[in-house]
Design a protein around this motif. Structure first.
Motif, short mmCIF file in Angstrom:
data_model
loop_
_atom_site.label_atom_id
_atom_site.label_comp_id
_atom_site.label_asym_id
_atom_site.label_seq_id
_atom_site.Cartn_x
_atom_site.Cartn_y
_atom_site.Cartn_z
N MET A 1 3.36 11.47 -1.48
CA MET A 1 3.44 11.71 -0.05
C MET A 1 4.46 12.80 0.23
O MET A 1 5.56 12.78 -0.31
CB MET A 1 3.84 10.42 0.69
N THR A 2 4.10 13.77 1.06
CA THR A 2 4.97 14.90 1.31
C THR A 2 6.05 14.56 2.33
O THR A 2 7.16 15.08 2.25
CB THR A 2 4.16 16.10 1.79
N GLN A 3 5.74 13.73 3.32
CA GLN A 3 6.71 13.35 4.33
C GLN A 3 7.37 12.03 3.95
O GLN A 3 6.74 11.15 3.37
CB GLN A 3 6.02 13.19 5.69
N PRO A 4 8.68 11.89 4.26
CA PRO A 4 9.35 10.61 3.96
C PRO A 4 8.67 9.47 4.70
O PRO A 4 8.23 9.61 5.85
CB PRO A 4 10.78 10.83 4.49
N THR A 6 8.32 6.05 6.75
CA THR A 6 9.07 5.27 7.73
C THR A 6 8.73 3.81 7.49
O THR A 6 7.56 3.43 7.56
CB THR A 6 8.69 5.67 9.16
N GLN A 38 13.18 6.52 5.64
CA GLN A 38 13.65 6.12 6.96
C GLN A 38 13.37 4.63 7.14
O GLN A 38 12.21 4.21 7.12
CB GLN A 38 12.94 6.92 8.04
N ASP A 58 5.12 3.59 8.93
CA ASP A 58 4.05 3.87 7.97
C ASP A 58 3.67 2.60 7.21
O ASP A 58 2.51 2.40 6.84
CB ASP A 58 4.49 4.93 6.96
N GLU A 316 4.42 3.05 -1.60
CA GLU A 316 3.34 4.02 -1.48
C GLU A 316 1.99 3.39 -1.73
O GLU A 316 0.98 3.77 -1.08
CB GLU A 316 3.62 5.19 -2.42
#
Length: 322
Positions: A1-4, A6, A38, A58, A316
């Motif tokens: 995943m490119t974005q952290p 949440t 996050q 997420d 993930e």
């Protein structure tokens, strides 16, 4: 995943294991924040749904121990909300959290489980306590083990050495649940085997982590689990390679047989030949003295990686689940 990611970690609630759950939640939150995730730690209270809606995470990581956290209730709620979450689905939680149900399923699958019987408190009252206690002594002999059918953390568990101790053991058990699980006492080495079940390029299907051996000066109860000094841990457990594979394979089979997801912990007595399955945990403790984090630390050391990498793989996997 490119974005952290949440992540909302759910902890607390109103179970007997609230304090342990809060410790677990804070510890996992700290590990994830160090990894750049996050994180918000949410108590399971009347504001939970509103806070989840405003946060829009997420993925949710439920770390509520005991009844509603492990019997599928909280997972049912998260399914209604429609948010991905870490851990087993409601059915898997129900099967694992009820000791009588889990024992029956695992026994039929060919795993060794102690001989046991579950008796509700109401039946004790209806037919008379003393005759029932006599029957239990005749059936199992002594020592025997009394524990609440649901729940964990060693709450309400007693190793009963004689008939004179049985009435008190039943009272202590019923303080934590309406159903008593009475089982054959198994002598041997006490080990806990954590399993992770993630889908990535390195792992497909349940993978047992190094077993944790537990040596204590008495019962591995609530006090021994969460107050340092009474327990000595050996990680990995002092087992031969063949025996380590045996107990690890048993835990993987437990995980698959009950249809569990992401991670679990199976508590085992190993008598030198046979792994006897005692309990299955779908939301294992994550405190400083808990068994699952010790197993993860040992696995990370063996693989030359970090503890947070294991947690991120679990997150993930769950986040991809629709």
């Amino acid at each position: 995943m490119t974005q952290p990611l949440t992540v909302a970690i759910l902890a607390g609630g109103l179970t007997h294991e609230r304090e342990v759950s809060m410790h677990s939640g804070r510890r996992v939150a700290a590990v994830l924040r160090e990894a750049g995730v996050q994180v918000k730690l949410l108590d399971v209270d009347s504001t939970l749904l509103q806070r989840l809606e405003s946060m829009s995470p997420d993925v949710v990581w439920p770390l509520v121990h005991g009844s509603t956290g492990e019997d599928g209730s909280l997972q049912n709620l998260l399914e209604l909300v429609g948010v991905p979450y870490v851990g087993s689905d409601p059915m898997g939680c129900r099967l694992a959290s009820d000791k009588a149900v889990a024992s029956s399923i695992l026994g039929k699958a060919g795993l060794q489980v102690p001989d046991s019987v579950d008796i509700p408190q109401a039946l004790f009252r209806d037919v008379g306590v003393n005759p029932m206690l006599d029957l239990l002594g005749e059936r199992f002999g002594f020592p025997l083990v009394v524990k609440p059918s649901p729940g964990g953390s060693g709450l309400g568990v007693t190793i009963v050495e004689s008939a004179a101790q049985l009435p008190r053991a039943m009272v202590d058990c019923f303080a934590y649940g309406e159903n008593a699980h009475i089982e054959q006492y198994i002598s041997g080495r006490e080990v806990a085997v954590a399993v992770i079940d993630v889908a990535d390029e390195d792992t497909h299907g349940p993978q047992a982590l190094p077993a944790v051996e537990i040596v204590t000066d008495g019962l591995y109860d609530y006090d021994a689990r969460y107050n340092a000094g009474r327990v000595e841990y050996f990680v990995p457990a002092r087992l031969s390679d063949d025996d380590a594979r045996t107990v690890g394979g048993a835990a993987e089979t437990v995980h698959s047989t009950l249809g569990l997801r992401d991670y679990s912990r199976t508590d085992i007595i190993f008598d030198g030949e046979t792994p006897w399955i005692l309990d299955v945990n779908v939301a294992p403790g994550m405190t400083e003295t808990s068994l699952f984090p010790q197993a993860v630390a040992a696995a990370a050391k063996q693989e030359g990686t970090t503890v947070d990498s294991f947690y991120l793989r679990i997150l993930e996997t769950a986040a991809k689940r629709i």
